[in-house]
Design a protein around this motif. Structure first.
Motif, PDB file in Angstrom:
ATOM      1  N   MET A   1     -40.760 -25.080 -47.704  1.00 39.38           N
ATOM      2  CA  MET A   1     -41.125 -27.185 -47.015  1.00 39.38           C
ATOM      3  C   MET A   1     -40.284 -26.729 -45.914  1.00 39.38           C
ATOM      4  N   ASN A   2     -40.217 -27.218 -45.301  1.00 39.55           N
ATOM      5  CA  ASN A   2     -39.610 -27.642 -43.728  1.00 39.55           C
ATOM      6  C   ASN A   2     -39.258 -29.325 -44.135  1.00 39.55           C
ATOM      7  N   ILE A   3     -38.377 -29.568 -43.274  1.00 43.15           N
ATOM      8  CA  ILE A   3     -37.945 -31.117 -43.738  1.00 43.15           C
ATOM      9  C   ILE A   3     -39.754 -31.936 -42.874  1.00 43.15           C
ATOM     10  N   GLU A   4     -39.807 -31.389 -41.392  1.00 38.82           N
ATOM     11  CA  GLU A   4     -40.601 -32.661 -41.320  1.00 38.82           C
ATOM     12  C   GLU A   4     -41.813 -32.809 -42.125  1.00 38.82           C
ATOM     13  N   ALA A   5     -42.182 -31.868 -42.934  1.00 40.10           N
ATOM     14  CA  ALA A   5     -43.331 -31.547 -43.541  1.00 40.10           C
ATOM     15  C   ALA A   5     -42.913 -31.894 -45.647  1.00 40.10           C
ATOM     16  N   PHE A   6     -41.802 -32.315 -45.890  1.00 40.98           N
ATOM     17  CA  PHE A   6     -41.093 -33.181 -46.382  1.00 40.98           C
ATOM     18  C   PHE A   6     -41.652 -34.081 -46.370  1.00 40.98           C
ATOM     19  N   ARG A   7     -40.627 -34.799 -45.044  1.00 38.91           N
ATOM     20  CA  ARG A   7     -41.102 -36.164 -44.547  1.00 38.91           C
ATOM     21  C   ARG A   7     -42.508 -37.081 -45.247  1.00 38.91           C
ATOM     22  N   GLU A   8     -43.465 -35.961 -44.164  1.00 40.02           N
ATOM     23  CA  GLU A   8     -44.673 -36.689 -43.800  1.00 40.02           C
ATOM     24  C   GLU A   8     -45.236 -36.813 -45.511  1.00 40.02           C
ATOM     25  N   HIS A  78     -29.687 -37.522 -63.166  1.00 37.62           N
ATOM     26  CA  HIS A  78     -30.219 -37.889 -62.277  1.00 37.62           C
ATOM     27  C   HIS A  78     -30.662 -37.849 -61.193  1.00 37.62           C
ATOM     28  N   TRP A  79     -29.697 -37.276 -61.182  1.00 35.52           N
ATOM     29  CA  TRP A  79     -30.708 -36.569 -59.761  1.00 35.52           C
ATOM     30  C   TRP A  79     -30.192 -35.098 -58.851  1.00 35.52           C
ATOM     31  N   ASN A  80     -31.031 -34.038 -58.476  1.00 36.20           N
ATOM     32  CA  ASN A  80     -30.904 -32.786 -58.581  1.00 36.20           C
ATOM     33  C   ASN A  80     -31.106 -32.668 -57.298  1.00 36.20           C
ATOM     34  N   THR A  81     -30.509 -32.309 -56.229  1.00 42.13           N
ATOM     35  CA  THR A  81     -30.227 -31.322 -55.137  1.00 42.13           C
ATOM     36  C   THR A  81     -31.391 -30.052 -55.086  1.00 42.13           C
ATOM     37  N   VAL A  82     -32.094 -29.901 -53.837  1.00 44.44           N
ATOM     38  CA  VAL A  82     -33.126 -29.042 -53.763  1.00 44.44           C
ATOM     39  C   VAL A  82     -32.919 -28.705 -52.901  1.00 44.44           C
ATOM     40  N   GLU A  83     -33.016 -27.200 -52.879  1.00 37.58           N
ATOM     41  CA  GLU A  83     -33.326 -26.695 -51.305  1.00 37.58           C
ATOM     42  C   GLU A  83     -34.787 -26.357 -50.750  1.00 37.58           C
ATOM     43  N   LEU A  84     -35.191 -27.228 -49.789  1.00 35.46           N
ATOM     44  CA  LEU A  84     -36.145 -27.488 -49.475  1.00 35.46           C
ATOM     45  C   LEU A  84     -36.605 -25.621 -49.474  1.00 35.46           C
ATOM     46  N   GLU A  85     -36.133 -25.169 -48.159  1.00 34.29           N
ATOM     47  CA  GLU A  85     -37.041 -24.191 -47.500  1.00 34.29           C
ATOM     48  C   GLU A  85     -37.070 -22.316 -48.256  1.00 34.29           C
ATOM     49  N   ASN A  87     -36.741 -20.099 -51.877  1.00 38.21           N
ATOM     50  CA  ASN A  87     -37.809 -19.352 -52.638  1.00 38.21           C
ATOM     51  C   ASN A  87     -38.472 -20.564 -53.956  1.00 38.21           C
ATOM     52  N   ILE A  88     -38.596 -22.057 -53.613  1.00 37.01           N
ATOM     53  CA  ILE A  88     -39.413 -23.127 -54.333  1.00 37.01           C
ATOM     54  C   ILE A  88     -40.562 -23.379 -53.887  1.00 37.01           C
ATOM     55  N   PRO A  89     -41.371 -23.019 -54.465  1.00 34.30           N
ATOM     56  CA  PRO A  89     -42.419 -22.887 -54.715  1.00 34.30           C
ATOM     57  C   PRO A  89     -43.183 -24.297 -53.862  1.00 34.30           C
ATOM     58  N   ALA A  90     -43.885 -24.638 -52.621  1.00 33.01           N
ATOM     59  CA  ALA A  90     -43.677 -25.835 -52.140  1.00 33.01           C
ATOM     60  C   ALA A  90     -44.730 -26.806 -53.561  1.00 33.01           C
ATOM     61  N   ASP A  91     -46.002 -25.986 -54.013  1.00 31.76           N
ATOM     62  CA  ASP A  91     -45.679 -27.558 -55.169  1.00 31.76           C
ATOM     63  C   ASP A  91     -45.284 -27.897 -56.678  1.00 31.76           C
TER      64      ASP A  91
END
Length: 119
Positions: A1-8, A78-85, A87-91
């Motif tokens: 997922m790219n930043i724009e999809a995340f934002r939307e 209480h917080w995680n940092t997640v790489e967006l782009e 090997n983490i499935p979009a779902d």
């Protein structure tokens, strides 16, 4: 997922606003003025901080070692940092955004929850 999809996706949720309160490099998403997601705009690979149930946060960090880590500059419990782009499935990313949003909504006062429901 790219930043724009995340934002939307974040902005598609009820009562969400976006802002840059920490400067031009960190996009913050709030529901009823409470943060549920932050996205580092200049970081490569792209990452986001998402609120998470503490037990689930530990499980996710173990399962996605290096891709999901303790929240950068946030409460590590209480917080995680997640790489967006990578090997983490979009779902799963969508589920984690929903989880963060829902945790924040559950923590709102009854009055704010009622206001949100009316939107």
């Amino acid at each position: 997922m790219n930043i724009e999809a995340f934002r939307e996706y974040c902005l598609s949720k009820k009562g969400v606003t976006e802002s840059l309160p920490f400067g031009p490099d960190v996009l913050v998403f709030k529901v009823m003025d409470k943060m549920f997601a932050l996205c580092a705009l200049e970081k490569m690979p792209a990452t986001a901080n998402l609120k998470c149930d503490p037990e689930r946060a530990i499980e996710l960090r173990a399962e996605y070692d290096g891709l999901i880590t303790a929240g950068y500059h946030m409460s590590k419990k209480h917080w995680n940092t997640v790489e967006l782009e990578r090997n983490i499935p979009a779902d799963l990313l969508l589920e984690l955004i929903d989880h963060s949003y829902n945790l924040v909504v559950q923590g709102l006062t009854k009055k704010l929850q009622a206001e949100l429901e009316k939107l």
